[in-house]
Design an enzyme around this catalytic site. Structure first.
Site, PDB file in Angstrom:
ATOM      1  N   SER A   1      30.383 -40.620  -9.015  1.00 23.21           N
ATOM      2  CA  SER A   1      31.042 -39.811  -7.855  1.00 23.21           C
ATOM      3  C   SER A   1      31.414 -38.568  -8.513  1.00 23.21           C
ATOM      4  O   SER A   1      32.043 -38.015  -7.555  1.00 23.21           O
ATOM      5  CB  SER A   1      32.477 -40.179  -8.004  1.00 23.21           C
ATOM      6  OG  SER A   1      32.152 -41.666  -7.342  1.00 23.21           O
TER       7      SER A   1
ATOM      8  N   ASP B   1      31.139 -50.551  -1.631  1.00 18.43           N
ATOM      9  CA  ASP B   1      32.348 -49.042  -1.656  1.00 18.43           C
ATOM     10  C   ASP B   1      32.944 -49.747  -3.384  1.00 18.43           C
ATOM     11  O   ASP B   1      33.250 -50.917  -3.979  1.00 18.43           O
ATOM     12  CB  ASP B   1      33.278 -48.956  -0.713  1.00 18.43           C
ATOM     13  CG  ASP B   1      34.094 -47.780  -1.322  1.00 18.43           C
ATOM     14  OD1 ASP B   1      33.369 -47.173  -0.658  1.00 18.43           O
ATOM     15  OD2 ASP B   1      35.264 -48.212  -2.184  1.00 18.43           O
TER      16      ASP B   1
ATOM     17  N   HIS C   1      38.821 -48.289   2.124  1.00 18.74           N
ATOM     18  CA  HIS C   1      39.766 -46.977   2.033  1.00 18.74           C
ATOM     19  C   HIS C   1      40.197 -47.028   3.660  1.00 18.74           C
ATOM     20  O   HIS C   1      41.387 -45.870   3.707  1.00 18.74           O
ATOM     21  CB  HIS C   1      38.524 -46.368   1.798  1.00 18.74           C
ATOM     22  CG  HIS C   1      38.417 -45.957   0.874  1.00 18.74           C
ATOM     23  ND1 HIS C   1      39.106 -45.890  -0.639  1.00 18.74           N
ATOM     24  CD2 HIS C   1      37.161 -46.724   0.240  1.00 18.74           C
ATOM     25  CE1 HIS C   1      38.938 -46.124  -1.855  1.00 18.74           C
ATOM     26  NE2 HIS C   1      37.568 -46.300  -1.358  1.00 18.74           N
TER      27      HIS C   1
END
Length: 587
Positions: free
Chosen positions: A320, A357, A363
């Site tokens: 990430s 995810d 989210h």
């Protein structure tokens, strides 16, 4: 006219004296030559025939290495090496056997080292054992008449004051290799001289090594030195002050502990390397003493790869952390725009595959800022689909990924930033659209080094100003005592708008300081920090791998973290990787 006549008369009176002086000088030269050729000819013939006149090198003292604050890191201590001069051996086999009996080195090791000597260097001592003890020196000296050709060399031995700290950065020294000798065209080096073999010791060897001296000596029939006819003193090597701060280096190494990984810290204002830690370390004091073949083979084949400088040679998926690149490309392209919201419900179906995810519950509705703060994979999957792999790669290249940083250390890796043309050339197949989703979150084919990631976050902190990474802070000339500072070198500016950098820095500040940020553990009361966590997948999720097996450390993901501080006026940028450390927040 009268004065001229007097000068002429005076010259005529002195002319016979001048003739006598010339004749006497000539006679003296003739007598001296006659003396050397007739009376002393047998003496010099004997010296020549028995090879008793030799020019021997004197190794210079190697320059010292300090940190930027003057903390001594590497210096020299007295030592002794055991060597053999092949031309002085009377009975090679008997001498080798006797040396084996006296000091315990195997006959095979001795013969291996002797066979490596090239005939282009006659009378060069061949080192058969480094750093022998004083007891071994006494034993050899007591038996020297029985082992002609065996000599003890008094040398200065390299010692690293802080044990294995910064071993990959400092490197180590050893007897010059044949390949190193072949690369020098002058007489500044010779067989047996100490040369850098890794790290700073290797790349800056010409600065540290100094200039060898020589002495003309007479030796006896056993090769032992009897008389010295002349000496040219060696010139000591210059001292190097590294850019690292030893106290910060120790903190980083203590933090890594027994974990495998790397820490790199850069001064964002100059490119100076403040910290470079790589674990596991190697013992550079031991390596500088030269290992035997069995010991070296064991070190090279060690599965933990201690010789690998993970800071510049370890290549890892950035995970990430790479979302910084994808975000920069998205902001610049306006697709998606920073205010555009995407709903994340824990994954994205794309084609026949479901892309997960990291947060199974999702989210919810997020725009760019919260997508970076919470590290929402689904947001960046969508961004990747919109941008395409080649546009993402373009911004990765702009930010310095996919190529060497140019740091002055050996064997730096370039990493890999994939493109459609790369895959066609390297793999002979077309790019698959779904692969872009993996690239967008720093997985798939993407590979980076910790050094590159430190440069990446430094560029973001600096609004695109990129400095040459520099390991050397200054050099001290030993002849005049002057210290020459290495100034910062700007190597370019990233072609990204200032507004984009501001958006990125604000989001990275949120990663550490906002509620729900993935790097909340890095929050500090001392300075406001901006950063980004990353998790590099080690094993792809496959249904046939037992869950119990996946719990083993070797199957855990790598943890990454990049940061800069203070956010308002950045001074330091850091990249950390902990191999098999789990989630990025662990770094």
């Amino acid at each position: 006219m009268l004065e001229h006549q007097e000068d002429l008369n005076d010259l005529q009176r002195r002319f016979p004296i001048l003739i006598v002086f010339v004749i006497l000088t000539f006679l003296i030269l003739v007598i001296r030559i006659g003396y050397l050729q007739l009376i002393k000819s047998s003496y010099f013939r004997e010296l020549s025939e028995s090879n008793r006149l030799r020019s021997l090198p004197i190794e210079p003292y190697r320059g010292l290495i300090f940190d930027r604050n003057g903390e001594l890191l590497a210096h020299n201590v007295p030592g002794f090496h055991l060597s053999i001069i092949l031309e002085d051996l009377k009975n090679k086999e008997a001498t080798i056997k006797r040396v084996t009996e006296l000091i315990g080195i195997s006959e095979k090791d001795i013969k291996t080292r002797l066979s490596a000597r090239k005939d282009t260097y006659p009378f060069a001592p061949v080192r058969i054992k480094e750093n022998i003890s004083r007891k071994e020196v006494a034993v050899i000296e007591a038996n020297k008449l029985d082992i002609p050709g065996v000599v003890i060399e008094a040398v200065s031995r390299r010692e690293y004051r802080h044990g294995n700290m910064a071993s990959h950065l400092l490197g180590y020294v050893g007897e010059i290799t044949q390949s190193q000798l072949d690369n020098f065209e002058d007489d500044s080096v010779y067989p047996g001289i100490t040369a850098g073999q890794d790290g700073i010791e290797k790349t800056h060897d010409p600065i540290l090594r100094g200039i060898a001296g020589y002495k003309q000596v007479e030796v006896d029939a056993y090769g032992h030195e009897m008389n010295i006819f002349g000496v040219k003193e060696p010139v000591r090597g210059n001292d190097i002050y590294l850019a690292i701060d030893a106290s910060l280096q120790k903190i980083a190494e203590d933090a890594l502990g027994n974990e495998s990984g790397a820490v790199v810290a850069i001064d964002t204002r100059s490119g100076d390397i403040l910290v470079m830690a790589s674990h596991p370390v190697y013992d550079h004091n031991l390596l500088s003493k030269r290992l035997n073949a069995k010991e070296w083979e064991a070190l090279v084949n060690d599965p933990s790869k201690p010789l690998n400088n993970r800071a510049i040679q370890g290549v890892y998926p950035p995970g990430s952390v790479f979302k910084i690149v994808t975000a920069a490309a998205a902001i610049e392209a306006g697709a998606p725009a920073p205010e555009d919201r995407i709903f994340c419900k824990g994954g994205l179906q794309y084609g026949r595959r479901f892309y997960r995810d990291w947060k199974a519950a999702g989210h919810g509705s997020v725009a760019l800022h919260r997508a970076i703060v919470e590290s929402c994979d689904v947001y960046f999957y969508n961004a990747g689909i919109t941008l395409g792999v080649d546009r993402i790669a373009d911004y990765a290249f702009r930010l310095g990924l996919g190529s060497q940083t140019g740091i002055d250390l050996p064997s730096e890796k370039a990493g890999l930033i994939p493109t459609t043309s790369w895959k066609l050339s390297a793999r002979k197949v077309e790019w698959i659209a779904g692969e872009t989703l993996s690239v967008a979150i720093g997985q798939g084919y993407v590979l980076t080094t910790p050094m590159q990631l430190a440069m990446l976050i430094s560029s973001v902190a600096n609004s695109g100003v990129r400095y040459q990474p520099n390991t050397v802070w200054a050099v001290k000339d030993r002849l005049n005592g002057e210290k020459y500072r290495f100034p910062p070198v700007e190597i370019g500016r990233v072609e990204i708008k200032e507004e984009t950098f501001q958006i990125l820095r604000n989001a990275l500040r949120g990663v550490v300081n906002e509620q729900g940020g993935t790097a909340g553990r890095a929050r500090s009361a001392i300075a406001e920090i901006g950063g980004k966590t990353g998790t590099a997948q080690v094993v792809a999720l496959k249904p046939n791998i037992p869950k119990e097996l996946l719990k083993e450390k070797r199957f855990k993901d790598h943890a990454l973290f990049v940061a800069f501080a203070p956010v308002s006026e950045p001074r330091i940028a850091v990249a950390v990787i902990v191999e098999h450390g789990g989630k990025g927040s662990a770094a």
